[in-house]
Design a protein around this motif. Sequence first.
Motif, PDB file in Angstrom:
ATOM      1  N   VAL A 292      -6.969  -6.683   2.441  1.00  0.00           N
ATOM      2  CA  VAL A 292      -6.594  -7.733   1.495  1.00  0.00           C
ATOM      3  C   VAL A 292      -7.779  -8.608   1.104  1.00  0.00           C
ATOM      4  O   VAL A 292      -7.696  -9.357   0.127  1.00  0.00           O
ATOM      5  CB  VAL A 292      -5.459  -8.612   2.071  1.00  0.00           C
ATOM      6  N   ARG A 293      -8.881  -8.509   1.833  1.00  0.00           N
ATOM      7  CA  ARG A 293     -10.071  -9.267   1.453  1.00  0.00           C
ATOM      8  C   ARG A 293     -10.817  -8.583   0.305  1.00  0.00           C
ATOM      9  O   ARG A 293     -11.600  -9.230  -0.393  1.00  0.00           O
ATOM     10  CB  ARG A 293     -11.014  -9.386   2.650  1.00  0.00           C
ATOM     11  N   ASP A 294     -10.562  -7.295   0.129  1.00  0.00           N
ATOM     12  CA  ASP A 294     -11.292  -6.530  -0.888  1.00  0.00           C
ATOM     13  C   ASP A 294     -10.463  -6.269  -2.134  1.00  0.00           C
ATOM     14  O   ASP A 294     -11.017  -6.101  -3.235  1.00  0.00           O
ATOM     15  CB  ASP A 294     -11.735  -5.183  -0.302  1.00  0.00           C
ATOM     16  N   ILE A 295      -9.158  -6.198  -1.959  1.00  0.00           N
ATOM     17  CA  ILE A 295      -8.270  -5.858  -3.066  1.00  0.00           C
ATOM     18  C   ILE A 295      -6.922  -6.495  -2.780  1.00  0.00           C
ATOM     19  O   ILE A 295      -6.543  -6.651  -1.609  1.00  0.00           O
ATOM     20  CB  ILE A 295      -8.149  -4.314  -3.218  1.00  0.00           C
ATOM     21  N   SER A 296      -6.212  -6.896  -3.793  1.00  0.00           N
ATOM     22  CA  SER A 296      -4.956  -7.616  -3.576  1.00  0.00           C
ATOM     23  C   SER A 296      -3.919  -6.724  -2.895  1.00  0.00           C
ATOM     24  O   SER A 296      -3.908  -5.505  -3.063  1.00  0.00           O
ATOM     25  CB  SER A 296      -4.398  -8.134  -4.905  1.00  0.00           C
ATOM     26  N   LEU A 297      -3.043  -7.361  -2.148  1.00  0.00           N
ATOM     27  CA  LEU A 297      -2.027  -6.629  -1.408  1.00  0.00           C
ATOM     28  C   LEU A 297      -1.121  -5.831  -2.335  1.00  0.00           C
ATOM     29  O   LEU A 297      -0.754  -4.687  -2.034  1.00  0.00           O
ATOM     30  CB  LEU A 297      -1.201  -7.601  -0.568  1.00  0.00           C
ATOM     31  N   ASP A 298      -0.768  -6.411  -3.474  1.00  0.00           N
ATOM     32  CA  ASP A 298       0.121  -5.689  -4.384  1.00  0.00           C
ATOM     33  C   ASP A 298      -0.557  -4.450  -4.959  1.00  0.00           C
ATOM     34  O   ASP A 298       0.093  -3.418  -5.168  1.00  0.00           O
ATOM     35  CB  ASP A 298       0.637  -6.607  -5.495  1.00  0.00           C
ATOM     36  N   ARG A 299      -1.872  -4.506  -5.182  1.00  0.00           N
ATOM     37  CA  ARG A 299      -2.578  -3.313  -5.683  1.00  0.00           C
ATOM     38  C   ARG A 299      -2.676  -2.243  -4.606  1.00  0.00           C
ATOM     39  O   ARG A 299      -2.546  -1.058  -4.892  1.00  0.00           O
ATOM     40  CB  ARG A 299      -3.980  -3.700  -6.173  1.00  0.00           C
ATOM     41  N   ILE A 300      -2.930  -2.651  -3.363  1.00  0.00           N
ATOM     42  CA  ILE A 300      -2.966  -1.677  -2.270  1.00  0.00           C
ATOM     43  C   ILE A 300      -1.623  -0.965  -2.172  1.00  0.00           C
ATOM     44  O   ILE A 300      -1.548   0.259  -2.073  1.00  0.00           O
ATOM     45  CB  ILE A 300      -3.304  -2.364  -0.937  1.00  0.00           C
ATOM     46  N   TRP A 301      -0.550  -1.751  -2.217  1.00  0.00           N
ATOM     47  CA  TRP A 301       0.799  -1.178  -2.115  1.00  0.00           C
ATOM     48  C   TRP A 301       1.090  -0.239  -3.292  1.00  0.00           C
ATOM     49  O   TRP A 301       1.726   0.801  -3.131  1.00  0.00           O
ATOM     50  CB  TRP A 301       1.814  -2.313  -2.064  1.00  0.00           C
ATOM     51  N   ALA A 302       0.598  -0.582  -4.460  1.00  0.00           N
ATOM     52  CA  ALA A 302       0.915   0.194  -5.662  1.00  0.00           C
ATOM     53  C   ALA A 302       0.002   1.392  -5.878  1.00  0.00           C
ATOM     54  O   ALA A 302       0.411   2.375  -6.507  1.00  0.00           O
ATOM     55  CB  ALA A 302       0.859  -0.713  -6.897  1.00  0.00           C
ATOM     56  N   GLU A 303      -1.244   1.330  -5.350  1.00  0.00           N
ATOM     57  CA  GLU A 303      -2.231   2.325  -5.763  1.00  0.00           C
ATOM     58  C   GLU A 303      -2.863   3.133  -4.641  1.00  0.00           C
ATOM     59  O   GLU A 303      -3.437   4.197  -4.894  1.00  0.00           O
ATOM     60  CB  GLU A 303      -3.360   1.630  -6.547  1.00  0.00           C
TER      61      GLU A 303
END
Length: 501
Positions: A292-303
């Motif tokens: 989550v420090r590198d990329i938003s949590l919602d983007r990690i979950w989605a992508e």
Amino acid sequence: MPKPARIRSDDDYRNFVPVHVVWEITLACDLKCLHCGSRAGRRRPNELSTAECLDVVEHLACLGTREVSLIGGEAYLRSDWTRIVRAIRSHGMYCAIQTGGRNLTPRRLAAAVEAGLQGIGVSLDGLEALHDRVRGVRGSFARALGTLRRAKAAGLKTSVNTQIGSQTMTDLPALMDTIIQAGATHWQLQITVAMGNAADNDHLLLQPYRLAELMPLLARLYTEGVERGLLMVVGNNIGYFGPYEHLWRGLGDERVHWTGCSAGHTVLALEADGTVKGCPSLATNGFAGGNVRDISLDRIWAESPEIHLGRLRGVDDLWGFCRDCYYADACRGGCTWTTHALLGRPGNNPYCHYRVLELRKQGLRERIVKRREASVASFGVGEFELVAERIPDDGETPAEVVSRTPARNDLVQLTRRFKGAPAARDGRIPPALEVCRACDQYIWPGETRCPHCGSDLQEATEAYEEARRYRERLMAEVTRHVEAVRAGRRLGAVASQSELA
């Protein structure tokens, strides 16, 4: 009565809602558990700050999370843990903690309750001698039991978590008595998995073929527990599709059964340094979808393809016994964590009651043998060989080995196959199987004869319904009789009072 927060709807599955989040907020721990998969003890380097944790809470709320379980290590060893609890509750999300309970003092517990903590799961892995030995600290059983009682008195929803290893079965009946007396209402059990410290101490691991003993015991305890106000909740690596599956997976609702690993579907997990996975138990290596420090949590979950691994895998990714199993498309190989930790890749799970029973029909059983030590990293996995052997007739003759299945360490290749693949748009709605009324095994809709016991399904259903109607008539008759007796006693009491007057 409102439904538990983590009960999933079809829309949750269809839209990939992370209904339940398990969040390791620190790896610091005050126990020395021989079976700890994360090798907890010291804090992770660079754990999330308070501000970063509060930001994670905001993102979870936006994703639609309804329940957050805080774990460690020991969550209460973070000085700001009650601030995290308060933030979670401010968004209406249910918040619970899973703990060994050694130093969850009255002061700490009171602060958590004031912050809004709603539930607590306390780990008890056997009676005192076994628990203290496995947890590595003398007196930890008494401390955990004390925490459970204080939590009950404070009005929290209380449950007990138990790891089932090679030495646990004999303790389970008396342990159930103990936790009922302490006021627990739920009892979650799972099989100890060969990860981290448990892989180092492989003598603690239950051999797969012993499910033939374990599952009837759990079924008996489940029934007894319900009668005494305790609901057994089996973990994701207990099952699958044996003759008792209809009892417990749906908390008493037989329409609910195992439908495959939920990692990355409706479950999300975070490590204390911000690493995101689809399940808290999965290894970091191979299953971490980002930080989550590198990329938003919602983007990690989605992508993230690592998060999507469970969404994109299908029957063709199963192997061994699981590939050709009757339940392959419903089960998808059981618990990803269990299989990967043992054999290096999901999709071939020896800890399956149905599988154990099918192999017994052939005079076979399976056991595991460690071939390589686990890495020293948190969630490190080793390497095990799966041995199939003939069941000795006398129980003493050395078993004849039929086959050996080495680990398949090709998870990286499996993950690479999904890199660049389009994200799954619509989640898989779990299949709804039916129950054979002759043997209680689940069957696919449309069957006319049970593939397990050979019964004519229509005849079995008709006999079941007739028996059910008979029981209802009998109960109604008994109820009428009891009510008539009570009415007679009341009339007699009134007459006696009139005579006295």
